[in-house]
Scaffold this motif. Structure first.
Motif: not given
Length: 476
Positions: A82-87, A189-190, A207-209, A246-250
């Motif tokens: 779902t991180s891809k949406l923010i990207s 990017f971050e 962000f952490s994968s 895939n690294g977004l944590a929110i």
């Protein structure tokens, strides 16, 4: 956490409290509690926005199975893909500013690319139509490898298909988008994402994968081990190259705020969003996908979103002024993020009630929780509601879920049911063949694979399995 974020959270919680007495709130809450019970979900956070107001914000379970810390507004869920949406929104922010165009070739921003990569455009990365090899397929690419080393490794592989021909989900695409964002913005990017989408929520997003990295308030993801009957912590490590993919944590409040800003036009103008949600014109004329966004229709009403790790999902229904966020940290039987969103959408807006999806959810739940005869009976009861309904993909997914859980005999029964229901489906017989192969009943597996190939001569998997089984039998 900044004061403005705390004020926003207070407003969210106030609206949530106002909604608590409503029948809709109770219906949603009861449904979620039952879903959690059936699937033994350790922790869950769900938020709903209607007309740019948070009408539901609720937390269930614990952040980890090793502690009693409850999921709460400060809990940070890793949302995986779902991180891809923010990207994607980040890419279109650069498009809106005139910094890049989706029609630009990636070679305009990235050097030392293969000739076969030269015609790939930014739009092909967004729509997973690039044909560039997927880096996660190659185990010899280390998370510590340099970008140059990754490019060098990928250039040893052929293009997977003609650029633009089809949709094929691919992590390389979003890593290359990361590099373009950094090249054009001059920022990491971050930093670019935080500055342009989360300027007031830096303590609620990271962000952490790396699943093993210990981070404050981050919820632990679990995978269910059918052999031991227990949940196990995810140990997946993808490295910083995967942050955009895939690294977004929110936290849920931060995600809700982001969704409101997206809908109101604070992140992107309406015209840009329409461009982003427009279906890409794949050459094969079969695949349907937007520019970084999955397109789903319920009763002909379009919605846009994505999911990640089978534990998170986001969906926006622009015509209904409705957005739904689901974040969890595991499931025992079947990934339910889409089921939850579809069900909640119907509870909030009657126009989004879909009888087929309701029947599908019931079928999945029955096969996961009941004995086979009872589940089969319930299946036929659902099918009787509309004989034209086809549940081939549903039964196929259920069968594979059971197979992955080590419930081989149960999976065979479901796959057998699918072939009876869909006797002309090569894919149904292919899946049945696989279940018999896993059960080491090679004679029957061969028979089913031959049937699959007879029905679909383009089924290369069935062809390969026939050769593999025949060779093994001849050697014995």
């Amino acid at each position: 956490m900044k004061q403005s974020t705390l004020i926003l959270l207070f407003l969210h919680l106030s609206l949530w409290s106002q909604c608590q007495d409503s029948s809709t709130f109770k219906s949603i809450d009861n449904y979620l509690r039952e879903t959690i019970k059936i699937n033994e979900i350790p922790g869950l956070a769900v938020g709903i926005i209607k007309n740019n107001k948070v009408i539901f914000q609720q937390y269930y379970g614990t952040e980890t199975l090793e502690s009693n810390r409850k999921v709460n507004p400060n809990s940070i869920f890793r949302v995986y893909s779902t991180s891809k949406l923010i990207s994607t929104v980040g890419v279109f922010q650069l498009v809106e500013k005139g910094k890049i165009s989706i029609e630009d070739k990636i070679s305009k921003y990235l050097a030392n690319l293969l000739n076969t990569w030269q015609d790939v455009k930014i739009k092909n990365l967004l729509t997973h139509s690039s044909g560039i090899p997927d880096m996660i397929r190659f185990t010899d690419i280390s998370v510590d490898a340099t970008d140059a080393e990754v490019i060098a490794r990928l250039t040893r592989e052929k293009m997977e298909f003609e650029t633009g021909d089809q949709f094929r989900y691919n992590q390389t695409n979003y890593w290359l988008l990361t590099r373009i964002i950094e090249k054009v913005s001059g920022q990491t990017f971050e930093d670019f994402i935080l500055k342009n989408q989360f300027p007031e929520s830096e303590n609620s997003i990271l962000f952490s994968s790396n699943s093993l990295e210990m981070l404050p308030n981050r919820v632990v993801k679990y995978n269910y081990n059918a052999d031991t009957g227990k949940y196990e912590k995810s140990t997946n490590i993808d490295g910083i190259r995967a942050h955009s993919a895939n690294g977004l944590a929110i936290s849920l409040p931060a995600f809700l705020q982001w969704s409101i800003q997206l809908n109101k036009g604070d992140l992107l103008k309406d015209g840009t969003k329409k461009m982003m949600w427009k279906p890409f014109d794949f050459f094969n004329k079969r695949d349907v996908f937007g520019y970084g966004w999955e397109i789903t229709k319920i009763n002909t009403i379009p919605s846009y979103g994505f999911s990640g790790g089978n534990v998170s999902a986001y969906r926006i229904f622009p015509e209904n002024d409705l957005s739904i966020i689901v974040m969890s940290n595991g499931y025992k039987f079947f990934p339910v993020q889409y089921q939850i969103i579809n069900h909640i959408a119907g509870l909030v807006d009657k126009n989004l009630i879909d009888p087929y999806l309701s029947a599908e959810e019931s079928i999945i739940s029955n096969f996961m929780t009941k004995d086979y005869p009872s589940a089969q009976k319930a299946y036929y009861n659902n099918k009787a509601k509309n004989p034209k309904w086809n549940f081939e993909n549903t039964l196929n997914s259920v069968g594979y879920t059971l197979l992955r859980k080590g419930m081989i005999n149960e999976s065979i029964k479901v796959f057998e049911l699918n072939t009876r229901e869909n006797p002309q489906s090569g894919n149904a017989f292919d899946s049945l063949g696989e279940s018999y192969f896993v059960a080491k009943n090679y004679t029957v597996a061969l028979e089913k694979y031959k049937k699959a190939f007879e029905l679909d001569s383009q089924n290369n998997n069935a062809k390969d399995m026939i050769m593999k089984i025949e060779k093994a039998m001849n050697n014995n």
